[in-house]
Scaffold this motif. Structure first.
Motif, short mmCIF file in Angstrom:
data_model
loop_
_atom_site.label_atom_id
_atom_site.label_comp_id
_atom_site.label_asym_id
_atom_site.label_seq_id
_atom_site.Cartn_x
_atom_site.Cartn_y
_atom_site.Cartn_z
N TYR A 46 -12.56 -75.41 9.09
CA TYR A 46 -12.94 -74.66 10.29
C TYR A 46 -12.20 -75.20 11.52
N HIS A 47 -12.26 -76.51 11.70
CA HIS A 47 -11.66 -77.10 12.89
C HIS A 47 -10.14 -77.01 12.85
N ASN A 49 -8.40 -74.53 11.50
CA ASN A 49 -8.08 -73.15 11.88
C ASN A 49 -8.23 -72.93 13.38
N GLN A 50 -9.32 -73.47 13.92
CA GLN A 50 -9.56 -73.34 15.36
C GLN A 50 -8.43 -73.98 16.16
N ALA A 51 -8.06 -75.21 15.73
CA ALA A 51 -7.02 -75.94 16.46
C ALA A 51 -5.68 -75.23 16.35
N GLU A 53 -5.09 -72.04 16.05
CA GLU A 53 -5.10 -70.89 16.94
C GLU A 53 -4.90 -71.33 18.40
N ALA A 54 -5.67 -72.35 18.78
CA ALA A 54 -5.62 -72.81 20.18
C ALA A 54 -4.24 -73.37 20.52
N ALA A 271 -13.93 -82.75 12.82
CA ALA A 271 -13.01 -82.30 13.86
C ALA A 271 -11.86 -83.27 14.08
N ALA A 274 -8.49 -81.84 14.15
CA ALA A 274 -8.04 -81.22 15.40
C ALA A 274 -7.40 -82.27 16.31
N ASP A 313 -21.77 -73.28 16.58
CA ASP A 313 -20.86 -72.27 16.01
C ASP A 313 -20.08 -72.75 14.79
N SER A 314 -20.01 -74.07 14.63
CA SER A 314 -19.27 -74.60 13.49
C SER A 314 -20.04 -74.30 12.20
N ASP B 156 -16.87 -68.99 5.62
CA ASP B 156 -15.92 -69.60 6.55
C ASP B 156 -15.61 -71.02 6.13
#
Lengths: 316, 333
Positions: A46-47, A49-51, A53-54, A271, A274, A313-314, B156
């Motif tokens: 998850y982290h 993918n988030q990182a 994108e950011a 995380a 990230a 949200d994680s 997810d």
């Protein structure tokens, strides 16, 4: 043109943009992580993918290729693909296992690729440019410290271990070293594979086997969830407390609410992937010196400070 | 080779009802004695109900697997199918909560959805195997991978959790008891009883035996081989859905680790129970005993500190092999 539209163009035709923008630089960062086989690695995914994108939004010309692997040998194959197919400039790798991946990562580094290693160190020093990790021995030690404190130095506990790996060994060794000179007795120790179902079943059996248990070291929050249900089922909540670890949102929430069964948690943040991706990108886009080792802390999470570790949200 | 669709094993005289046929039962008794010696707490009613309750998931799936294997097939996808159905069920329950409200109608709706997905998943395995003329091993290896990655995607990469309010309503399905026996054990018993009747007392059951013995002979005997084989997979899909219905209320979550290795445990339970891996002969009571043996081994190992937990897997492996060796006579067909 709006910012969003510029971004869309940047993603669609990076070559054109690279030719135009002065500060832009074409950099491909390959990120290789284990597939989401349990809650914690799910958090890593998850982290990551988030990182990704950011970071792609933040830096023009940056492309991040994220690959997951189900085993050490699969990960070695994917490293070859990253190097040859994607022609990466940098690699961020969370090795499945230290020993088998040392050589494959070295081969990538030998091709002039910038290497960041996360969480599990390689078996040989000096291959990576950056090392980002949680502190496994620290996590075991902090858990033991709390337990000694809460039990006043004496009591009977059970330990549920993870999957037989170096990480698990380091945590358990540090934990056992810390309680060695106390009157805390470890009644039983079994593998629960960082898994809720196994945590439930192993704890059920511990509850049948021992008439008195003062505390449980579940080491990981997935295991702890299973343990909590088993203890509830046996209606022995008043007898013991449970220390998990990693910082899963469900457990953090319980700590925040002042639950007696799970009074604390010990952080081991997924995380960290990230963090590793951020500093790797910094190396290419800024002049800030980033080379070296980053060892993240494993603080004790209590009711007082739980809120700052709560990420609703994680998925973890 | 007899043209009759009744397999040879069934026509053997009573004299062959030797100790070998009772192999799984003897292994079970031996394990119970071993467990009692290891730790008297083993015989505690709470421990016995724990073991039987956790056997329910694998056991219910293994009953369905008995049909598939007896008909000469195999299904490797059941573990990830269970995870996928759990995921779909949790998402549906969470999503329908506001429309239906927190009551038994909601749980019933979730169960119907689970059954529908299980039926469909079984149908897919069955149709690709029979109509596509592809080996079941390959087809279900493929669907195994598909369902596992679908549940990871739905979650997810993390864990799908049932809403706290719904858990309150649904929880009794796993934790409550009827006449002192936990509900999952009742469900397991009911599935096994229906399975036994279906396999041993109906035309469908005889056709399953016949197809497993010799598919060509069965076809010449005017048995609709494709339809019957497909039905065994559908039956298994339904069993997986039923297992899921009692699994979800236990921890109220599903993730990529849910149901990991369940396919191998279910197959092992079937084989330990005396069903032939190559098909043609199967028995439900054996499967039930096989499933209990498997979870009992884990339980006994957790009840003793005498064996290093590093060796748990080795002990399990040895007991499984010995249990099957004890009925070696059955294999010489």
């Amino acid at each position: 043109m709006t910012g969003k539209a510029i971004l869309a163009t940047a993603v669609a035709i990076p070559a054109m943009l690279a030719a135009g923008a002065a500060a832009a630089q074409d950099v491909t960062i390959g990120v290789s992580i284990p597939a989401a086989t349990h809650g914690w690695t799910g958090g890593v995914n998850y982290h990551a993918n988030q990182a990704a994108e950011a970071l792609e939004a933040k830096y023009d010309g940056l492309e991040i290729v994220l690959v997951t692997a189900g085993s050490a040998s699969e990960q070695a194959n994917s490293l070859e693909d990253l190097l040859i197919v994607h022609e990466i400039d940098a690699l961020v790798v969370l090795p499945f296992e230290s020993d088998p991946l040392t050589d494959p990562v070295r081969q990538v580094a030998d091709q002039g690729v910038f290497v960041t290693v996360v969480d599990r160190g390689l078996a040989e020093d000096g291959i990576e440019d950056i090392y980002v990790a949680g502190n496994n021995p620290e996590m075991g030690r902090i858990s033991a410290e709390y337990m000694i404190d809460a039990l006043d130095g004496s009591g009977e506990i059970v330990v549920l271990r993870g999957i037989p790996t170096v990480i698990d060994d380091q945590r358990v060794e540090a934990f056992m070293g810390e309680i060695e000179d106390t009157d805390i007795e470890v009644l039983g120790m079994e593998y629960a594979n960082w898994n809720r179902d196994d945590g439930f079943e192993v704890m059920q059996d511990f509850l049948s086997r021992f008439d008195n248990i003062d505390a449980v070291w579940a080491q990981d929050d997935d295991i702890a969830i299973g343990v909590i249900e088993a203890v509830r089922q046996a209606e022995r909540e008043d007898e013991m407390f449970i220390v998990g670890g990693a910082g899963m949102k469900e457990i953090i929430q319980r700590v925040m609410e002042g639950d007696d069964l799970t009074p604390v948690n010990v952080l081991y943040p997924p995380a960290m992937i990230a963090t590793a991706m951020e500093v790797t990108a910094l190396h290419f886009y800024t002049n800030a010196p980033v080379l070296g080792e980053y060892i993240l802390g494993s603080p004790l999470i209590t009711q007082e400070n739980a809120e700052q570790y709560y990420f609703p949200d994680s998925p973890f | 080779m007899p043209v009759s669709s009744v397999p040879e094993t069934l026509r053997r005289p009573m004299a062959t009802w030797s100790l070998k046929k009772l192999g799984p039962l003897i292994a079970l008794v031996a394990l119970i004695i071993l467990g009692t010696i290891v730790n008297p707490a083993f015989l505690d009613p709470a421990n016995i109900t724990n073991v039987l309750t956790r056997t329910a998931f694998i056991g219910i799936i293994a009953v369905g697997m008995t049909f598939v294997i007896t008909a000469g097939g195999l299904d490797l996808s059941v573990g990830s199918m269970a995870a996928f159905i759990s995921g779909v069920m949790i998402i549906s329950l969470n999503g329908l909560m506001d429309t239906i409200g927190l009551n038994w109608m909601l749980i019933a709706a979730g169960m119907l959805i689970a059954l529908a997905v299980g039926l469909l998943a079984g149908l897919i395995n069955g149709l690709i195997t029979t109509k596509g003329r592809i080996d079941a091993f390959i087809v279900t290896l493929g669907t195994m991978s598909i369902y596992r990655s679908l549940v990871t995607y739905l979650a997810d990469g993390g864990t799908l959790s049932l809403d706290f309010g719904i858990r309150g309503v649904y929880r009794p399905v796993y934790y409550d008891a009827f006449l002192g026996i936990p509900i999952p054990i009742w469900v397991f018993a009911a599935v096994a009883a229906i399975g036994a009747v279906l396999l041993n007392r109906t035309r469908f059951g005889r056709q399953v035996f016949a197809i497993g013995s010799n598919e060509d002979v069965a076809r010449y005997s005017a048995i609709n081989v494709d339809r019957t084989k497909t039905l065994t997979y559908v039956l298994l899909g339904l069993c997986v859905a039923i297992a899921t219905m009692v699994y979800v209320p236990r921890l109220g979550s599903a993730s990529a680790t849910t149901g990991l290795m369940w396919e191998l445990e279910a197959i092992a339970a079937v084989i330990i129970g005396g069903t032939l891996l190559k098909g043609g002969y199967g028995r439900i009571w054996g499967t039930v005993v096989g499933a209990i043996i498997l979870s009992m081994i884990g339980n006994i190992l957790n009840l003793t500190g005498a064996i290093s937990s590093y060796l748990n897997g080795a002990v399990q492996g040895i007991i499984i092999i010995v249990a099957v060796l004890m009925q070696g006579g059955l294999k010489r067909r």
